[in-house]
Enzyme design. Structure first.
Site, PDB file in Angstrom:
ATOM      1  N   ALA A  18       0.844  -1.197   0.000  1.00  0.00           N
ATOM      2  CA  ALA A  18       0.000   0.000   0.000  1.00  0.00           C
ATOM      3  C   ALA A  18       0.881   1.250   0.000  1.00  0.00           C
ATOM      4  CB  ALA A  18      -0.980  -0.037   1.170  1.00  0.00           C
ATOM      5  N   SER A  19       0.521   2.252   0.787  1.00  0.00           N
ATOM      6  CA  SER A  19       1.269   3.515   0.729  1.00  0.00           C
ATOM      7  C   SER A  19       2.632   3.462   1.394  1.00  0.00           C
ATOM      8  CB  SER A  19       0.439   4.648   1.326  1.00  0.00           C
ATOM      9  OG  SER A  19      -0.579   5.028   0.433  1.00  0.00           O
ATOM     10  N   THR A  20       2.964   2.371   2.101  1.00  0.00           N
ATOM     11  CA  THR A  20       4.336   2.252   2.586  1.00  0.00           C
ATOM     12  C   THR A  20       5.302   2.147   1.410  1.00  0.00           C
ATOM     13  OG1 THR A  20       4.317  -0.174   2.771  1.00  0.00           O
ATOM     14  CG2 THR A  20       3.555   1.086   4.683  1.00  0.00           C
ATOM     15  N   PHE A  21       4.780   1.768   0.238  1.00  0.00           N
ATOM     16  CA  PHE A  21       5.628   1.687  -0.954  1.00  0.00           C
ATOM     17  C   PHE A  21       6.117   3.064  -1.397  1.00  0.00           C
ATOM     18  CE2 PHE A  21       6.207   1.391  -5.636  1.00  0.00           C
ATOM     19  CZ  PHE A  21       7.281   0.520  -5.628  1.00  0.00           C
ATOM     20  N   LYS A  22       5.488   4.123  -0.902  1.00  0.00           N
ATOM     21  CA  LYS A  22       5.946   5.458  -1.267  1.00  0.00           C
ATOM     22  C   LYS A  22       7.394   5.704  -0.841  1.00  0.00           C
ATOM     23  CE  LYS A  22       1.498   7.881  -1.489  1.00  0.00           C
ATOM     24  NZ  LYS A  22       0.583   6.732  -1.308  1.00  0.00           N
TER      25      LYS A  22
END
Length: 236
Positions: free
Chosen positions: A67-71
């Protein structure tokens, strides 16, 4: 710091919490309905080379969508490929209605990390392209380091998967400058997910940090939410 929760109406491995770089796990930020079965993993890694604390070895190896931890790796890849040359340079919002008011404004790589702005990173993903993204994932050794689906959603739908153990490994290498990446770019990414004192930021705003926060402590964190096969996944 990051954590992951999965929920279903029937028993399922449900939640992970990841802590790295001497940061306390933010388990208290996650809220789960009373009827939801909860399975937890906590990882804490000091930077002195000592063995990490692992509360549940099996739970910590379960892979799911970052999810947004991939940012965090995404921002590094955008800088390394030259798609973003200045972490503070603003990218224009196209005027389309967004699910969060904080997204309806121009954003930089830094501010888009703090507000978890999906459109910003979808646009940089398109500019990076599949070939360079895949090559970068393999070079960084991030999670499953491969995906087959849409360029704008592979980190949200389970196409790319990562476990808490793998997240911890990546974050540890990031803060130790052990990744094959330019030091200045690593510093820009570290600055982007540095949280305000005693607070955590994400798309919905700024939230009080629920655990004790000693004055000298710096916390770098990234939350994330996604739905995979109809099941919510949350990293905190």
């Amino acid at each position: 710091a990051a954590g992951h929760r999965r929920q279903r109406s029937q028993p399922l491995k449900a939640r992970h919490v990841l802590a790295a770089s001497l940061l306390a796990a933010t388990a208290a930020l996650a809220q789960t309905a009373p009827a939801t079965v909860r399975h937890e993993c906590v990882l804490v890694q000091a930077l002195d080379g000592s063995k990490p604390f692992v509360s549940d070895a099996a739970e910590c190896t379960v892979k799911t969508a970052p999810a947004s931890t991939f940012k965090v790796p995404h921002a590094l890849i955008a800088l390394e490929t030259g798609v973003v040359t200045d972490p503070d340079a603003l990218m224009r919002w196209d005027g389309m209605k967004q699910p969060f008011p904080t997204w309806e404004t121009p954003h930089s790589l830094d501010s888009a990390m703090k507000a978890s702005v999906l459109w910003f990173y979808q646009r940089t993903a398109a500019l990076i392209g599949r070939e360079r993204m895949l090559a970068s994932l393999k070079r960084l050794g991030y999670g499953s380091d491969a995906y087959e689906g849409e360029q704008a959603s592979f980190w949200l739908n389970g196409d790319l998967a990562v476990s808490p153990v793998e997240q911890l490994d990546f974050l540890s290498r990031l803060v130790r400058y052990e990744l094959p990446a330019t030091r200045a770019h690593v510093d820009s990414v570290k600055a982007a997910f540095l949280m305000p004192a005693r607070s955590i930021t994400n798309a919905s705003g700024t939230h009080p940090f629920k655990l004790t926060w000693p004055a000298p402590l710096l916390v770098r964190a990234k939350t994330g939410n996604a739905t995979v096969n109809g099941e919510p996944r949350t990293w905190v």
